[in-house]
Scaffold this motif. Structure first.
Motif, mmCIF file in Angstrom:
data_model
loop_
_atom_site.group_PDB
_atom_site.id
_atom_site.type_symbol
_atom_site.label_atom_id
_atom_site.label_comp_id
_atom_site.label_asym_id
_atom_site.label_seq_id
_atom_site.Cartn_x
_atom_site.Cartn_y
_atom_site.Cartn_z
ATOM 1 N N VAL A 122 0.586 -1.293 0.654
ATOM 2 C CA VAL A 122 0.062 0.284 -0.244
ATOM 3 C C VAL A 122 1.005 1.371 -0.233
ATOM 4 O O VAL A 122 0.505 2.734 -0.680
ATOM 5 C CB VAL A 122 -0.837 0.247 1.025
ATOM 6 N N ILE A 123 1.724 1.363 0.514
ATOM 7 C CA ILE A 123 2.625 2.137 0.961
ATOM 8 C C ILE A 123 3.030 2.673 -0.500
ATOM 9 O O ILE A 123 3.478 3.719 -1.301
ATOM 10 C CB ILE A 123 4.275 2.299 1.406
ATOM 11 N N GLY A 124 3.464 1.528 -1.392
ATOM 12 C CA GLY A 124 4.161 1.543 -2.439
ATOM 13 C C GLY A 124 3.274 2.093 -3.993
ATOM 14 O O GLY A 124 3.598 3.147 -4.602
ATOM 15 N N TRP A 125 1.942 1.240 -3.682
ATOM 16 C CA TRP A 125 0.419 2.268 -4.625
ATOM 17 C C TRP A 125 0.425 3.714 -4.083
ATOM 18 O O TRP A 125 0.795 4.651 -4.775
ATOM 19 C CB TRP A 125 -0.542 1.236 -4.093
ATOM 20 N N LEU A 126 -0.168 3.978 -2.874
ATOM 21 C CA LEU A 126 -0.604 5.042 -2.622
ATOM 22 C C LEU A 126 -0.065 5.998 -1.968
ATOM 23 O O LEU A 126 0.704 7.307 -2.664
ATOM 24 C CB LEU A 126 -1.911 4.882 -1.441
ATOM 25 N N VAL A 127 1.320 5.657 -1.577
ATOM 26 C CA VAL A 127 2.329 6.840 -1.236
ATOM 27 C C VAL A 127 3.241 7.057 -2.358
ATOM 28 O O VAL A 127 3.251 8.544 -1.967
ATOM 29 C CB VAL A 127 3.147 6.352 0.322
ATOM 30 N N ASP A 128 3.741 6.147 -2.873
ATOM 31 C CA ASP A 128 4.531 6.747 -4.107
ATOM 32 C C ASP A 128 3.715 6.681 -5.095
ATOM 33 O O ASP A 128 4.096 7.849 -5.308
ATOM 34 C CB ASP A 128 5.316 5.257 -4.459
ATOM 35 N N GLY A 129 2.671 6.711 -4.450
ATOM 36 C CA GLY A 129 1.660 7.096 -6.105
ATOM 37 C C GLY A 129 1.661 8.435 -5.623
ATOM 38 O O GLY A 129 1.178 9.236 -6.953
ATOM 39 N N ALA A 130 1.145 9.007 -4.673
ATOM 40 C CA ALA A 130 0.990 10.428 -4.151
ATOM 41 C C ALA A 130 2.334 11.511 -4.681
ATOM 42 O O ALA A 130 2.849 12.006 -5.025
ATOM 43 C CB ALA A 130 0.090 10.510 -3.160
ATOM 44 N N ALA A 131 3.592 10.555 -4.120
ATOM 45 C CA ALA A 131 4.730 11.177 -4.429
ATOM 46 C C ALA A 131 5.709 11.615 -6.091
ATOM 47 O O ALA A 131 5.106 12.467 -6.637
ATOM 48 C CB ALA A 131 6.358 10.402 -3.956
ATOM 49 N N ILE A 132 4.673 10.782 -6.893
ATOM 50 C CA ILE A 132 4.815 10.792 -7.992
ATOM 51 C C ILE A 132 4.085 12.350 -8.319
ATOM 52 O O ILE A 132 4.822 13.137 -9.320
ATOM 53 C CB ILE A 132 4.356 9.562 -8.939
ATOM 54 N N CYS A 133 2.339 11.833 -8.186
ATOM 55 C CA CYS A 133 1.838 13.594 -8.849
ATOM 56 C C CYS A 133 2.397 13.996 -8.122
ATOM 57 O O CYS A 133 2.770 15.040 -9.334
ATOM 58 C CB CYS A 133 0.881 13.060 -7.645
ATOM 59 N N ASN A 134 2.613 14.488 -7.288
ATOM 60 C CA ASN A 134 3.268 15.664 -6.514
ATOM 61 C C ASN A 134 4.754 16.087 -7.484
ATOM 62 O O ASN A 134 5.352 17.183 -7.855
ATOM 63 C CB ASN A 134 3.908 15.318 -4.951
ATOM 64 N N GLN A 135 5.609 15.106 -7.705
ATOM 65 C CA GLN A 135 6.710 15.650 -8.260
ATOM 66 C C GLN A 135 7.076 15.572 -9.810
ATOM 67 O O GLN A 135 8.303 16.170 -9.758
ATOM 68 C CB GLN A 135 7.999 14.039 -7.144
ATOM 69 N N VAL A 136 6.187 14.650 -10.374
ATOM 70 C CA VAL A 136 6.728 15.312 -11.562
ATOM 71 C C VAL A 136 6.672 16.267 -12.289
ATOM 72 O O VAL A 136 7.385 16.645 -12.861
ATOM 73 C CB VAL A 136 5.502 14.169 -12.815
ATOM 74 N N PRO A 137 5.389 16.811 -11.557
ATOM 75 C CA PRO A 137 5.782 18.887 -12.309
ATOM 76 C C PRO A 137 7.159 19.285 -11.185
ATOM 77 O O PRO A 137 6.695 20.429 -12.147
ATOM 78 C CB PRO A 137 4.476 19.475 -11.645
ATOM 79 N N LEU A 138 7.485 18.617 -10.836
ATOM 80 C CA LEU A 138 8.688 19.667 -9.794
ATOM 81 C C LEU A 138 9.830 18.793 -10.883
ATOM 82 O O LEU A 138 11.080 19.785 -11.190
ATOM 83 C CB LEU A 138 8.864 18.360 -8.720
ATOM 84 N N CYS A 139 10.109 18.199 -11.569
ATOM 85 C CA CYS A 139 10.944 18.227 -12.721
ATOM 86 C C CYS A 139 11.299 19.177 -13.496
ATOM 87 O O CYS A 139 11.543 19.438 -14.270
ATOM 88 C CB CYS A 139 10.991 16.835 -14.270
ATOM 89 N N ARG A 140 9.997 20.403 -13.927
ATOM 90 C CA ARG A 140 10.055 22.104 -14.257
ATOM 91 C C ARG A 140 9.657 22.741 -13.365
ATOM 92 O O ARG A 140 9.920 23.591 -13.670
ATOM 93 C CB ARG A 140 8.688 21.548 -15.406
ATOM 94 N N SER A 141 10.585 22.604 -12.232
ATOM 95 C CA SER A 141 11.291 23.342 -10.779
ATOM 96 C C SER A 141 11.936 24.735 -11.250
ATOM 97 O O SER A 141 12.725 24.295 -12.575
ATOM 98 C CB SER A 141 11.592 22.794 -9.665
ATOM 99 N N SER A 142 12.042 25.861 -11.007
ATOM 100 C CA SER A 142 12.669 26.726 -11.946
ATOM 101 C C SER A 142 14.355 26.362 -11.333
ATOM 102 O O SER A 142 14.797 26.623 -11.476
ATOM 103 C CB SER A 142 12.729 28.551 -11.492
ATOM 104 N N TYR A 143 14.563 25.375 -10.164
ATOM 105 C CA TYR A 143 16.203 25.689 -9.584
ATOM 106 C C TYR A 143 16.973 24.365 -10.553
ATOM 107 O O TYR A 143 16.052 22.975 -10.176
ATOM 108 C CB TYR A 143 15.718 25.724 -8.379
ATOM 109 N N GLY A 144 17.555 24.604 -11.417
ATOM 110 C CA GLY A 144 18.425 23.550 -12.117
ATOM 111 C C GLY A 144 18.393 22.212 -11.530
ATOM 112 O O GLY A 144 18.009 20.923 -11.852
ATOM 113 N N PRO A 145 19.258 22.327 -10.434
ATOM 114 C CA PRO A 145 19.444 20.946 -9.528
ATOM 115 C C PRO A 145 18.539 20.349 -9.067
ATOM 116 O O PRO A 145 18.143 18.549 -9.269
ATOM 117 C CB PRO A 145 20.580 21.406 -8.600
#
Ligand code: ACO
Length: 310
Positions: A122-145
């Motif tokens: 359930v951590i893989g499915w829900l917690v990591d699923g939520a993390a992906i939703c939150n973090q995919v847009p951060l691949c376009r975050s303005s700070y390069g590193p």
């Protein structure tokens, strides 16, 4: 002068280009990034604990190898993120001290217990699923590193999400007892997963400025809704019930409507009073203190070589 530098910074943000470590940046931008990136790094490191508890008890060699790889990935994510924070002038040991002393946060989600093996799925499915939703847009975050670190992190999180879902699928094809174990884990993790996205938009002090700076690309509520819309069909395919009687498809908006989140619980967990806060921090403190000699030895060795090279 400062006004020109500020203008250049604003132009970079407006053109949706990246800010890099050597570029001038406003102090508030740097501080906000250190806060978010450090909190993110701490979450990856503390996040090793709930699942790490199952490493010695995984039911087969295959499951153990998968879980071990996953937990090691989380350590790697923490290290990239501490490195990203270092490009902003932060010091890693200092960030760790701040975490242990409760002066910096880590994600609320990792303060919940993992009493059953189904929790790993359930951590893989829900917690990591939520993390992906939150973090995919951060691949376009303005700070390069930070943005570049997120690319690899998201690829690995996708593997984590799939391994969790596959584990749950296997258990759902098993015995009644296994199915009940999965349902119980879903019942415990659903609401805390929704809290991962942070407070509602009208109570989120940082969102507006972070979006103006291009650090965040969506609001907390937008991402939470995206997660619910993505997850409901997966729950149906899995054959589990999400513990929310108000969950309903809204034809007019094309979204799943969900019930009220218990923000008082979220506030308690952030204040240190979740089921596992004390244990998580105690373990992190022990790891820092018990392993201090390794850091000292490695530092002394590096110094010796620096002198040798000079
Ligand atoms: N757990 C702990 N603290 C939280 C959480 C949460 N789930 N959500 C929000 N907060 C904190 C914020 O850090 C902020 O506190 P601070 O000002 O002392 O730092 C406060 O609550 C108010 O929230 P916001 O104003 O909405 O804060 P922010 O704009 O930083 O948004 C968010 C919070 C969405 C978590 C953002 O920081 C983010 O996207 N971070 C990167 C992702 C991340 O950290 N993920 C970690 C968990 S996923 C994983 O590791 C597998």
């Amino acid at each position: 002068d400062e006004a020109t530098l500020q203008e250049q910074f604003d132009a970079t943000i407006a053109a949706d280009r990246r800010i890099e470590p050597r570029d001038w940046m406003p102090e508030g931008y740097r501080k906000t990034l250190v806060r978010q990136v450090a909190q993110h790094a701490h979450s990856e490191i503390i996040g090793m604990q709930p699942e790490g508890d199952w490493l010695l008890a995984a039911p087969s060699l295959r499951r153990k190898a998968v879980l071990l790889a996953k937990v090691q990935d989380e350590a790697g994510h923490g290290l990239y993120l501490y490195s990203a924070a270092e490009t902003l002038g932060a010091d890693r040991a200092d960030l760790t001290d701040k975490l242990i002393e409760g002066r910096q946060k880590y994600s609320s989600i990792f303060n919940y217990p993992t009493p059953a093996y189904a929790d790993v799925g359930v951590i893989g499915w829900l917690v990591d699923g939520a993390a992906i939703c939150n973090q995919v847009p951060l691949c376009r975050s303005s700070y390069g590193p930070y943005a570049r670190a997120m690319i690899r992190v998201c690829k690995e999180e996708s593997f984590h999400q799939r391994q969790g879902y596959e584990l749950l699928m296997t258990m759902m094809r098993g015995t009644d007892e296994q199915r009940a174990m999965v349902q119980d884990a879903v019942d415990r993790w659903w609401w805390p997963s929704l809290m991962m996205f942070g407070p509602p938009d009208d109570e989120s002090p940082n969102t507006a400025q972070s979006m103006a700076w291009g650090i965040k690309r969506h609001t907390n509520d937008e991402l939470r809704q995206r997660f619910v819309d993505m997850t409901v069909p997966q729950a149906q395919a899995l054959g589990v019930t999400l513990p929310d009687p108000d969950l309903a498809w809204d034809e007019s908006s094309g979204h799943w409507r969900f019930g009220a989140i218990d923000w008082a619980e979220f506030a308690r967990v952030l204040a240190g009073d979740g089921p596992k806060n004390a244990e998580r921090i105690a373990r992190r403190r022990a790891a820092r203190d018990d392993n201090a000699w390794v850091v000292e030895a490695a530092t002394a060795y590096a110094r010796k070589h620096e002198r040798g090279a000079a």
